[in-house]
Each structure stands twice: as structure tokens, then as C-alpha cells.
Scaffold this motif. Structure first.
Motif, PDB file in Angstrom:
ATOM      1  N   HIS A 168      -3.785   6.702 -17.305  1.00 25.79           N
ATOM      2  CA  HIS A 168      -4.414   7.866 -17.949  1.00 25.79           C
ATOM      3  C   HIS A 168      -3.353   8.959 -17.983  1.00 25.79           C
ATOM      4  O   HIS A 168      -3.072   9.606 -16.986  1.00 25.79           O
ATOM      5  N   ALA A 169      -2.753   9.126 -19.133  1.00 24.83           N
ATOM      6  CA  ALA A 169      -1.586  10.006 -19.279  1.00 24.83           C
ATOM      7  C   ALA A 169      -2.021  11.366 -19.815  1.00 24.83           C
ATOM      8  O   ALA A 169      -2.311  11.502 -21.007  1.00 24.83           O
ATOM      9  N   LEU A 170      -2.048  12.362 -18.940  1.00 25.22           N
ATOM     10  CA  LEU A 170      -2.519  13.699 -19.303  1.00 25.22           C
ATOM     11  C   LEU A 170      -1.402  14.728 -19.208  1.00 25.22           C
ATOM     12  O   LEU A 170      -0.437  14.544 -18.460  1.00 25.22           O
ATOM     13  N   SER A 171      -1.531  15.819 -19.949  1.00 24.05           N
ATOM     14  CA  SER A 171      -0.595  16.954 -19.890  1.00 24.05           C
ATOM     15  C   SER A 171       0.860  16.501 -20.021  1.00 24.05           C
ATOM     16  O   SER A 171       1.738  16.962 -19.282  1.00 24.05           O
ATOM     17  N   LEU A 172       1.125  15.625 -20.938  1.00 24.04           N
ATOM     18  CA  LEU A 172       2.442  15.004 -21.053  1.00 24.04           C
ATOM     19  C   LEU A 172       3.570  15.967 -21.433  1.00 24.04           C
ATOM     20  O   LEU A 172       4.663  15.867 -20.871  1.00 24.04           O
ATOM     21  N   PRO A 173       3.381  16.891 -22.379  1.00 22.19           N
ATOM     22  CA  PRO A 173       4.500  17.774 -22.725  1.00 22.19           C
ATOM     23  C   PRO A 173       5.040  18.536 -21.529  1.00 22.19           C
ATOM     24  O   PRO A 173       6.254  18.635 -21.328  1.00 22.19           O
ATOM     25  N   GLY A 174       4.155  19.098 -20.712  1.00 23.91           N
ATOM     26  CA  GLY A 174       4.590  19.869 -19.548  1.00 23.91           C
ATOM     27  C   GLY A 174       5.264  19.018 -18.483  1.00 23.91           C
ATOM     28  O   GLY A 174       6.188  19.462 -17.807  1.00 23.91           O
ATOM     29  N   LYS A 175       4.817  17.771 -18.335  1.00 22.81           N
ATOM     30  CA  LYS A 175       5.375  16.885 -17.314  1.00 22.81           C
ATOM     31  C   LYS A 175       6.724  16.296 -17.719  1.00 22.81           C
ATOM     32  O   LYS A 175       7.627  16.149 -16.886  1.00 22.81           O
ATOM     33  N   TYR A 176       6.856  15.943 -18.981  1.00 23.58           N
ATOM     34  CA  TYR A 176       8.049  15.222 -19.425  1.00 23.58           C
ATOM     35  C   TYR A 176       9.049  16.097 -20.178  1.00 23.58           C
ATOM     36  O   TYR A 176      10.249  15.854 -20.103  1.00 23.58           O
ATOM     37  N   PHE A 177       8.565  17.075 -20.896  1.00 22.76           N
ATOM     38  CA  PHE A 177       9.450  17.916 -21.710  1.00 22.76           C
ATOM     39  C   PHE A 177       9.089  19.395 -21.539  1.00 22.76           C
ATOM     40  O   PHE A 177       8.662  20.061 -22.492  1.00 22.76           O
ATOM     41  N   PRO A 178       9.243  19.938 -20.323  1.00 18.70           N
ATOM     42  CA  PRO A 178       8.805  21.317 -20.064  1.00 18.70           C
ATOM     43  C   PRO A 178       9.521  22.362 -20.908  1.00 18.70           C
ATOM     44  O   PRO A 178       8.933  23.385 -21.252  1.00 18.70           O
ATOM     45  N   GLU A 179      10.794  22.112 -21.241  1.00 15.17           N
ATOM     46  CA  GLU A 179      11.508  23.096 -22.061  1.00 15.17           C
ATOM     47  C   GLU A 179      10.885  23.175 -23.460  1.00 15.17           C
ATOM     48  O   GLU A 179      10.601  24.272 -23.964  1.00 15.17           O
ATOM     49  N   THR A 180      10.675  22.018 -24.064  1.00 19.56           N
ATOM     50  CA  THR A 180      10.035  21.995 -25.385  1.00 19.56           C
ATOM     51  C   THR A 180       8.629  22.571 -25.306  1.00 19.56           C
ATOM     52  O   THR A 180       8.216  23.360 -26.173  1.00 19.56           O
ATOM     53  N   ALA A 181       7.886  22.192 -24.264  1.00 21.27           N
ATOM     54  CA  ALA A 181       6.517  22.688 -24.102  1.00 21.27           C
ATOM     55  C   ALA A 181       6.506  24.206 -23.956  1.00 21.27           C
ATOM     56  O   ALA A 181       5.643  24.897 -24.517  1.00 21.27           O
ATOM     57  N   GLY A 182       7.475  24.740 -23.209  1.00 25.15           N
ATOM     58  CA  GLY A 182       7.561  26.184 -23.029  1.00 25.15           C
ATOM     59  C   GLY A 182       7.903  26.902 -24.326  1.00 25.15           C
ATOM     60  O   GLY A 182       7.370  27.984 -24.614  1.00 25.15           O
ATOM     61  N   GLU A 183       8.771  26.316 -25.100  1.00 26.09           N
ATOM     62  CA  GLU A 183       9.140  26.919 -26.393  1.00 26.09           C
ATOM     63  C   GLU A 183       7.956  26.924 -27.351  1.00 26.09           C
ATOM     64  O   GLU A 183       7.802  27.843 -28.164  1.00 26.09           O
ATOM     65  N   ILE A 184       7.106  25.911 -27.254  1.00 27.20           N
ATOM     66  CA  ILE A 184       5.898  25.870 -28.075  1.00 27.20           C
ATOM     67  C   ILE A 184       4.936  26.983 -27.664  1.00 27.20           C
ATOM     68  O   ILE A 184       4.330  27.654 -28.507  1.00 27.20           O
ATOM     69  N   VAL A 185       4.808  27.201 -26.355  1.00 30.98           N
ATOM     70  CA  VAL A 185       3.979  28.309 -25.856  1.00 30.98           C
ATOM     71  C   VAL A 185       4.513  29.635 -26.387  1.00 30.98           C
ATOM     72  O   VAL A 185       3.755  30.486 -26.867  1.00 30.98           O
ATOM     73  N   ALA A 186       5.838  29.803 -26.304  1.00 27.32           N
ATOM     74  CA  ALA A 186       6.466  31.052 -26.764  1.00 27.32           C
ATOM     75  C   ALA A 186       6.217  31.274 -28.248  1.00 27.32           C
ATOM     76  O   ALA A 186       5.851  32.377 -28.672  1.00 27.32           O
ATOM     77  N   GLN A 187       6.415  30.238 -29.041  1.00 29.44           N
ATOM     78  CA  GLN A 187       6.237  30.357 -30.485  1.00 29.44           C
ATOM     79  C   GLN A 187       4.796  30.703 -30.833  1.00 29.44           C
ATOM     80  O   GLN A 187       4.534  31.557 -31.692  1.00 29.44           O
ATOM     81  N   THR A 188       3.857  30.042 -30.158  1.00 28.56           N
ATOM     82  CA  THR A 188       2.441  30.298 -30.435  1.00 28.56           C
ATOM     83  C   THR A 188       2.060  31.722 -30.048  1.00 28.56           C
ATOM     84  O   THR A 188       1.392  32.428 -30.819  1.00 28.56           O
ATOM     85  N   ALA A 189       2.494  32.157 -28.860  1.00 32.94           N
ATOM     86  CA  ALA A 189       2.165  33.512 -28.400  1.00 32.94           C
ATOM     87  C   ALA A 189       2.786  34.574 -29.301  1.00 32.94           C
ATOM     88  O   ALA A 189       2.159  35.587 -29.626  1.00 32.94           O
ATOM     89  N   GLU A 190       4.022  34.347 -29.712  1.00 26.88           N
ATOM     90  CA  GLU A 190       4.703  35.290 -30.599  1.00 26.88           C
ATOM     91  C   GLU A 190       3.951  35.414 -31.918  1.00 26.88           C
ATOM     92  O   GLU A 190       3.750  36.528 -32.434  1.00 26.88           O
ATOM     93  N   ASN A 191       3.516  34.302 -32.455  1.00 28.32           N
ATOM     94  CA  ASN A 191       2.793  34.329 -33.726  1.00 28.32           C
ATOM     95  C   ASN A 191       1.425  34.996 -33.590  1.00 28.32           C
ATOM     96  O   ASN A 191       0.970  35.684 -34.505  1.00 28.32           O
TER      97      ASN A 191
END
Length: 293
Positions: A261-284
Motif C-alpha cells: 500500500h504505497a501512500l504519500s509517494l512524492p514526499g517519500k521518494y522525491f521531496p525536492e520535487t514535491a516541495g517545489e510543487i507545494v511552492a508553485q501551488t501556494a504562489e499561484n
């Protein structure tokens, strides 16, 4: 929005720090609740106490999830306890407070701030951007949990939403033979356009023994014991759906079916990319709010 726009990144895991680093290239960014981390955050300014911020924040970015107990901020990178209600006064009245998994109780706590409150994880932009790292991580998990290649493998994907579409794009590159199962005719038509074989969900049991890999994206019990009783012995199943998932895990476990059961995968495997997605969404989100005023 300009360099004078102030963001406060509060609590959370490494995703928050990578979000801060990205935003700090264009704005003034403060970080609180991450004193145990040594991740390079660029021009972002780490603080220990809220009073160290000279101006109220235009945007407060809270973690995903915001809190574990509804009282204190989720701060896995700090030993400090930060009460959620202490963050109200730091945000400008016309500012934005955003975070992941805002419950009704949390909404009520932050409603006292006078700021616009929104759950970034519910924004379509966030979901679409997260589909790619989720799909990549799912493929990585499958490769780590089996001894055979994806090339020419028969793969079943249940559901055909954002994550499934990203999965198809990636798995096609491996030369896999993909079948998509869905309930709606519309989804099956789109799967055909993406170059996949299709099957209606109600007919899944008829072909259960065909697939070496199965990726479930449907957040409802779809891979039942009837289906699991017919799968091939070397199958690998990755359930990407939110809890409780779409697999009868009790049956799978008791019959030694290789299931994750693979949950929360972006944060676990690609935190930098996941963080940039958070930043982009918040900025928008902040940009859209400023345009409406």
C-alpha cells in the motif's frame, strides 16, 4: 507580488524546506519549526521564534498534514512545539493560509486570522503535478519488489484518473503491455486513445491471472478476495489509493500475495520535487488572490 512579498514556511518535513528554497529565489521567506534539518534552503531565513519576523506574512504555508492532534503544528524536523493558534497573528488580514489536509477543526482555528484559508492539496493544479512523481515512485517500488523486467510485462491499471494517465505514459516507455480497468465508458475510451487495452471493472476476475503487475488507483475495494484468488503466484500489486485502499489486504497477506500500500509517494521518494510543487501551488494561490482584490 515582488521581493517584498513575505512567505512563512511553518513545520513539516523536507518538502517544506525545498518549497522555501524555491520561493526564496523570488520572495522574502522565513522558516520556523525545522531546526533539526541541515538541508540547504538557499536565501530562506530560519528563525526560532515568530517575533523574529519583522513584518506580517502575506502567505503562511503549513505542512501536509498540518497537525497530528489539532493543537500543535506538525514539526517532525524540530523538538519545539508550536501551537496552531499562535500562527494567526503572523499573517496579514488580506493574506493566505494554506496547508494540506485541513480539517474543519483546523479551519476554525485559523479563521480567527482574517486571512483566506485553503487546502492546497485539494487544488487541481497540485493533484496534476503530483501525479508524475507518484507514478514514477510506483514504478520504482514495482521494480524493487520483483525480479523481472517491465519490458513486455502484462500490466493492469485500475481506474483512469491523473495518476493512471501518468503511469501509462511511463510504462509505455518500458515497452509494457497495459490494460486499463474502469467503470465508466468515458474512461475506457480515453484509455484506448492512450494506446491501452481496456476491460470493464465488473469483468476483472475473468482475466486476473494474466497480469504480472497491478497498480490500483481506485479508493474503493476493487481487488476483492474473488479477484485475488485468481491472480498468478508471482504477481506484484501496488495500491496507490488513499486509505483504506482498494485491495483486500487481509486476504492478500494470508495468501502471501506480494502487495504494497504505497501512500504519500512524492514526499517519500522525491521531496525536492514535491516541495517545489507545494511552492508553485501556494504562489499561484496567492497570485490569484491578489488579482481578485
Amino acid at each position: 507580488m515582488n521581493k517584498d512579498t513575505v512567505f512563512l514556511i511553518a513545520g513539516g518535513d523536507s518538502r517544506q524546506l525545498y518549497a522555501a528554497k524555491k520561493l526564496a529565489k523570488k520572495y522574502t521567506v522565513y522558516i520556523i519549526g525545522a531546526d533539526k534539518s541541515d538541508i540547504d534552503t538557499g536565501n530562506a531565513i530560519k528563525i526560532d521564534y515568530l517575533y523574529e519576523i519583522p513584518l506580517q506574512a502575506d502567505c503562511l504555508i503549513l505542512p501536509l498534514p498540518v497537525s497530528g492532534d489539532g493543537i500543535f503544528l506538525n514539526t517532525p524536523l524540530s523538538n519545539k512545539k508550536i501551537p496552531l493558534n499562535s500562527l494567526n497573528s503572523i499573517v496579514a488580514d488580506n493574506g493566505v493560509i494554506t496547508g494540506g489536509r485541513f480539517s474543519g477543526q483546523l479551519q476554525e482555528i485559523f479563521s480567527e486570522s482574517g486571512a483566506y484559508i485553503t487546502d492546497y492539496s485539494m487544488h487541481e493544479e497540485f493533484s496534476i503535478l503530483n501525479a508524475v512523481p507518484t507514478a514514477e515512485a510506483a514504478v520504482l517500488i514495482a521494480m524493487k519488489n520483483t525480479d523481472s523486467v517491465l519490458y513486455k510485462s502484462k500490466i493492469l491499471i485500475t481506474g483512469f484518473g491523473r495518476i493512471s494517465k501518468a503511469l501509462v505514459k511511463i510504462l509505455k516507455g518500458f515497452g509494457a503491455e497495459i490494460t486499463v480497468a474502469a467503470r465508466k465508458k468515458e474512461a475506457l475510451c480515453w484509455a484506448e486513445i492512450y494506446g491501452c487495452n481496456t476491460i470493464e471493472t465488473s469483468s476483472l476476475c475473468r482475466s486476473a491471472d494474466k497480469y504480472k503487475y497491478i497498480f490500483n488507483t481506485v479508493p474503493a475495494l476493487i481487488l476483492t478476495k474473488d479477484f485475488l484468488s485468481k491472480v498468478r503466484p508471482d504477481v506484484f500489486i501496488a495500491d496507490l489509493a488513499s486509505k483504506p485502499g482498494g485491495v483486500d489486504f487481509e486476504y492478500a497477506s494470508s495468501h502471501n500475495i506480494n502487495t504494497v500500500h504505497a501512500l504519500s509517494l512524492p514526499g517519500k521518494y522525491f521531496p525536492e520535487t514535491a516541495g517545489e510543487i507545494v511552492a508553485q501551488t501556494a504562489e499561484n494561490i496567492l497570485m490569484e488572490r491578489s488579482h481578485h482584490e
